[in-house]
Write a protein that holds these residues in place. Structure first.
Motif, PDB file in Angstrom:
ATOM      1  N   LYS A 116       0.835  -1.199   0.000  1.00 21.92           N
ATOM      2  CA  LYS A 116       0.000   0.000   0.000  1.00 21.92           C
ATOM      3  C   LYS A 116       0.870   1.249   0.000  1.00 21.92           C
ATOM      4  CE  LYS A 116      -3.446  -2.618  -0.078  1.00 21.92           C
ATOM      5  NZ  LYS A 116      -4.083  -2.803  -1.403  1.00 21.92           N
ATOM      6  N   THR A 117       0.372   2.292  -0.678  1.00 18.36           N
ATOM      7  CA  THR A 117       1.165   3.510  -0.819  1.00 18.36           C
ATOM      8  C   THR A 117       1.525   4.117   0.534  1.00 18.36           C
ATOM      9  OG1 THR A 117      -0.868   4.808  -1.079  1.00 18.36           O
ATOM     10  CG2 THR A 117       0.185   4.013  -3.080  1.00 18.36           C
TER      11      THR A 117
ATOM     12  N   MET B 287       0.260   1.376 -14.448  1.00 14.12           N
ATOM     13  CA  MET B 287       0.287   1.428 -15.902  1.00 14.12           C
ATOM     14  C   MET B 287       0.485   2.843 -16.421  1.00 14.12           C
ATOM     15  SD  MET B 287      -2.465  -1.447 -17.127  1.00 14.12           S
ATOM     16  CE  MET B 287      -2.106  -3.189 -16.915  1.00 14.12           C
ATOM     17  N   VAL B 288       1.505   3.491 -15.892  1.00 20.39           N
ATOM     18  CA  VAL B 288       1.949   4.799 -16.365  1.00 20.39           C
ATOM     19  C   VAL B 288       3.459   4.737 -16.510  1.00 20.39           C
ATOM     20  CG1 VAL B 288       0.039   6.102 -15.366  1.00 20.39           C
ATOM     21  CG2 VAL B 288       2.068   5.641 -13.989  1.00 20.39           C
ATOM     22  N   ALA B 289       4.025   5.712 -17.211  1.00 21.77           N
ATOM     23  CA  ALA B 289       5.461   5.644 -17.514  1.00 21.77           C
ATOM     24  C   ALA B 289       6.335   5.923 -16.294  1.00 21.77           C
ATOM     25  CB  ALA B 289       5.793   6.622 -18.640  1.00 21.77           C
ATOM     26  N   GLY B 290       5.899   6.825 -15.426  1.00 23.57           N
ATOM     27  CA  GLY B 290       6.758   7.215 -14.303  1.00 23.57           C
ATOM     28  C   GLY B 290       5.928   7.685 -13.129  1.00 23.57           C
ATOM     29  N   GLY B 291       6.561   8.447 -12.237  1.00 22.19           N
ATOM     30  CA  GLY B 291       5.854   8.974 -11.083  1.00 22.19           C
ATOM     31  C   GLY B 291       6.302   8.316  -9.790  1.00 22.19           C
ATOM     32  N   PRO B 292       5.780   8.800  -8.655  1.00 21.85           N
ATOM     33  CA  PRO B 292       6.227   8.307  -7.353  1.00 21.85           C
ATOM     34  C   PRO B 292       5.931   6.832  -7.112  1.00 21.85           C
ATOM     35  CG  PRO B 292       4.319   9.769  -7.119  1.00 21.85           C
ATOM     36  CD  PRO B 292       4.793   9.899  -8.523  1.00 21.85           C
ATOM     37  N   PHE B 293       4.808   6.314  -7.638  1.00 24.25           N
ATOM     38  CA  PHE B 293       4.508   4.897  -7.437  1.00 24.25           C
ATOM     39  C   PHE B 293       5.652   4.028  -7.978  1.00 24.25           C
ATOM     40  CE2 PHE B 293      -0.390   4.507  -6.869  1.00 24.25           C
ATOM     41  CZ  PHE B 293      -0.355   5.522  -5.929  1.00 24.25           C
ATOM     42  N   HIS B 294       6.091   4.346  -9.204  1.00 23.35           N
ATOM     43  CA  HIS B 294       7.188   3.575  -9.800  1.00 23.35           C
ATOM     44  C   HIS B 294       8.496   3.784  -9.033  1.00 23.35           C
ATOM     45  CE1 HIS B 294       5.373   1.670 -13.248  1.00 23.35           C
ATOM     46  NE2 HIS B 294       4.808   2.793 -13.625  1.00 23.35           N
ATOM     47  N   HIS B 295       8.708   4.992  -8.557  1.00 28.54           N
ATOM     48  CA  HIS B 295       9.938   5.266  -7.790  1.00 28.54           C
ATOM     49  C   HIS B 295      10.038   4.330  -6.596  1.00 28.54           C
ATOM     50  CE1 HIS B 295      13.073   7.400  -5.605  1.00 28.54           C
ATOM     51  NE2 HIS B 295      12.259   7.460  -4.561  1.00 28.54           N
ATOM     52  N   TYR B 296       8.972   4.252  -5.818  1.00 32.31           N
ATOM     53  CA  TYR B 296       9.005   3.432  -4.610  1.00 32.31           C
ATOM     54  C   TYR B 296       8.949   1.938  -4.936  1.00 32.31           C
ATOM     55  CZ  TYR B 296       8.522   7.558  -1.679  1.00 32.31           C
ATOM     56  OH  TYR B 296       8.746   8.757  -1.042  1.00 32.31           O
ATOM     57  N   LEU B 297       8.130   1.565  -5.912  1.00 28.67           N
ATOM     58  CA  LEU B 297       8.061   0.150  -6.246  1.00 28.67           C
ATOM     59  C   LEU B 297       9.403  -0.355  -6.768  1.00 28.67           C
ATOM     60  CD1 LEU B 297       6.394  -2.418  -6.436  1.00 28.67           C
ATOM     61  CD2 LEU B 297       5.689  -1.717  -8.747  1.00 28.67           C
ATOM     62  N   GLY B 298      10.102   0.460  -7.534  1.00 26.19           N
ATOM     63  CA  GLY B 298      11.416   0.057  -8.026  1.00 26.19           C
ATOM     64  C   GLY B 298      12.397  -0.202  -6.888  1.00 26.19           C
TER      65      GLY B 298
END
Length: 296
Positions: A29-30, A54-65
């Protein structure tokens, strides 16, 4: 059908449909991103809903990575609409394939349900009639997904509140045939088994025993809400908004006796508590997993 080369089909087993560790995991969870990164808790894996990324970037991808560097990952789809009468959305499938290529998850799963009609997307997982035309359509869609992703998927048994008169087979038989024909695996949601069994007055253990248990690659545990129908009978609702019920824990233990240790997710999507509360449920599942023996 997808024009891609058909992948060879092998009988589904835990080893072929999932490489998740045989431990308990949590839905990521975020509000828990920073706590997970700072504390690095002892968790078997994390799972996320694919459509949230399902977007190219953003904070969700930052943390999930960052979290993906430390933990195994399961991707759980909620929007493919595997059971819909219309063809699968090629744009959605392409975004899903790109997401899987990016994160290389240990498992991918979707629901035996439909959520779209023409251009309209419904924010729900709706039930199917279990008959031959529906089975053919579902198998065609599963084949298309597995060819596009170049990996087997896990098909999740649904929570249902009604059944169709036109059904010519029961749910377990339908799932068994879909897995046999496509080589996909099974995500066995124990909470859904219990919810549907109470709602339709079925024996949950008999339902589980009728499933292709060799193909289970992941288990889900969750909580439910309780109401009553127009006749005053007990009605359970799969709302993922409560702790795992004692009846579901008991059913989970009986399942482990049949299939042995299997990756298990604690789901909570509504009224999400502190991370420590969810972690405690994951530890409870881990204790049961550690005590389970692999069947001969």
């Amino acid at each position: 059908m997808n024009s891609a080369v058909q992948l060879p089909r092998h009988p589904a087993t835990q080893a072929t449909v999932s490489s998740l560790p045989r431990r308990a995991g949590l839905g990521l969870k975020t509000e828990h991103f920073r706590e997970v990164l700072s504390q690095q808790p002892d968790i078997g894996f994390f799972e996320v809903h694919a459509e949230n990324y399902m977007v190219a970037g953003g904070p969700f991808h930052h943390y999930l990575g960052l979290i993906r560097e430390q933990y195994p990952l399961s991707l759980h789809g909620v929007g493919l609409s595997i059971g819909a009468e219309a063809p699968l959305d090629p744009a959605h499938l392409a975004r899903l394939a790109a997401l899987i290529e990016r994160y290389q998850p240990q498992a991918f799963s979707e629901h035996l349900a439909w959520s779209s009609h023409g251009p309209v997307f419904l924010n729900d997982l709706l039930p199917l009639a279990y008959d031959r035309p529906t089975l053919d359509r579902v198998c065609e869609h599963i084949d298309q997904v597995q060819n596009a992703l170049r990996r087997p998927m896990l098909l999740e048994n649904p929570a249902t509140y009604l059944e169709f008169r036109q059904s010519s087979m029961d749910e377990a038989e339908f799932i068994r045939e879909a897995i046999r024909r496509t080589g996909c695996g099974l995500l066995l949601d124990v909470n859904n088994v219990y919810v549907s069994s109470v709602n339709h007055r079925r024996d949950p253990l008999a339902y589980i025993d009728a499933l292709p248990l060799h193909a289970v690659g992941e288990i889900h545990l969750a909580g439910f809400a309780e109401d009553s129908d127009s006749l005053g009978d007990r009605l359970l609702i799969d709302d993922h908004g409560a702790p795992v019920d004692s009846a579901v824990w008991a059913l989970y233990l009986r399942l482990l006796e049949r299939i042995g240790p299997t990756a298990t997710l604690i789901e909570r999507d509504n009224r999400v508590p502190a991370f420590s509360v969810l972690h405690a449920e994951a530890r409870q599942a881990d204790q049961l997993l550690h005590g389970a023996r692999r069947p001969a």
